[in-house]
Design an enzyme around this catalytic site. Structure first.
Site, PDB file in Angstrom:
ATOM      1  CB  SER A 145      -2.128  23.358  52.847  1.00 33.64           C
ATOM      2  OG  SER A 145      -3.559  23.644  53.136  1.00 33.64           O
ATOM      3  CG  ASP A 272      -6.768  29.205  49.509  1.00 28.20           C
ATOM      4  OD1 ASP A 272      -7.842  28.252  49.116  1.00 28.20           O
ATOM      5  OD2 ASP A 272      -5.628  29.282  49.802  1.00 28.20           O
ATOM      6  CG  HIS A 301      -5.637  25.531  49.073  1.00 27.50           C
ATOM      7  ND1 HIS A 301      -5.481  26.377  50.311  1.00 27.50           N
ATOM      8  CD2 HIS A 301      -5.210  24.197  49.557  1.00 27.50           C
ATOM      9  CE1 HIS A 301      -4.974  25.629  51.221  1.00 27.50           C
ATOM     10  NE2 HIS A 301      -5.037  24.432  50.868  1.00 27.50           N
TER      11      HIS A 301
END
Length: 329
Positions: A145, A272, A301
């Site tokens: 991320s 996601d 995610h």
């Protein structure tokens, strides 16, 4: 044209949508096998970073190789997804270094500035510090991320700055377009994630105000309802940007992907909940000889759970495979 057209990831039957694939690993996964040795290092600007090492016995075939793991927004080296990656890297014979961003290691950092999603100087510092020890001749990078965004930007914004020892990278669930992502996570179906982030970000602003009296204005802190408002009020000015939009434009890794010069895997799941369509850079990857884009249908995610008996996740197996193979892809 390194587009990975067929992903091998298949979620277990009970993780049947992107939200479950995101939430279940975050709340219920544990990785107790990893034991860190923490080191605090001083930075030239007067601040510090906390580094969590997980080393293997010397003498193995990969003992001269270090994998550096970068965590996500408001994460740390203790998060299950980081510990899972560290365990997989160790099992492959690699030393791993999971570093904590400023304010993320359990103690507030000293300066007014903190970390942000385009801050590549601290990653460069960590890479060079690790190399200065003298044990490692090869460095591999992986991140999740926000940490994936920092990694990609670091590799692409100024390739000449990246030490030649940095040979490959693998990143997961990366918001390569920060402006679009910051608005996307504000959608009604994603508010549970946004509110969780804002809760910890607000608390850090309170800690920062207590540490540095008179330097942080907390007026209407509780009224900031999304990332653009928070970043416009705090993140941007604290790190030298005129506005949230200027910060997003500077920090988004998508604009730097074409500059990457080492084999780099980017895995973004199509379901996601954090990622809008602009975070799937198909055209850039198709034109690059170095960026391998994999977009599995599922994964959520920072998810990619598989229900494997050994507790391993697809992201971990895929990273090890890519980072240690002779011919990446």
């Amino acid at each position: 044209m390194p587009l990975v057209t067929e992903s091998k990831y298949q979620p277990p039957f009970y993780l049947f949508n992107g939200h479950l694939q995101t939430i279940v690993p975050s709340l219920w996964r544990t990785v107790p096998e990893v034991q860190y040795q923490r080191e605090r290092v001083e930075i030239e600007d007067g601040d510090f970073l906390d580094l969590d090492w997980s080393r293997q016995p010397a003498g193995g075939p990969l003992s001269n190789t270090l994998a550096i793991v970068s965590h996500g927004l408001e994460g740390d080296a203790g998060r299950p997804y980081v510990r899972g990656m560290v365990r997989a890297l160790n099992q492959a014979g690699l030393d791993a270094l999971a570093w904590n961003y400023r304010s993320c290691g359990g103690e507030m950092n000293r300066l007014l500035r903190s970390y942000h999603l385009g801050d590549t100087d601290d990653l460069d510092f960590v890479v060079r510090y690790a190399l200065s020890i003298g044990r490692y001749r090869r460095v591999l990078l992986t991140g999740f991320s926000a940490g994936g965004n920092v990694t990609l930007k670091y590799l692409g914004e100024n390739p000449a700055r990246v030490p030649t020892e940095v040979e490959r990278a693998a990143v997961f669930s990366v918001p390569t377009d920060l402006r679009a992502s910051s608005h996307h996570i504000g959608r009604l179906e994603n508010r549970v994630y946004l509110n969780r982030f804002l809760k910890t970000l607000r608390e850090k602003m309170r800690q920062k105000a207590a540490l540095l009296p008179g330097q942080v204005d907390l007026t209407d802190l509780e009224l900031l309802k999304d990332f653009p408002e928070f970043d416009d009020r705090f993140t941007a000015p604290m790190h030298g940007f005129a506005s949230a939009d200027e910060y997003y434009a500077h920090a988004s890794s998508g604009r730097y992907l074409s500059g990457i010069r080492i084999p780099t895997l980017l895995v973004n799941a199509q379901n996601d909940p954090f990622l809008p369509p602009s975070c799937f850079p198909h055209e850039t990857a198709a034109a690059s000889p170095h960026v391998f884009l994999e977009t599995p249908t599922d994964g959520g995610h920072v998810g990619f759970g598989e229900g494997a008996p050994d507790g391993a996740y697809y992201s971990e197996r895929r990273a090890v495979e890519f980072l240690t193979s002779e011919v990446p892809g």
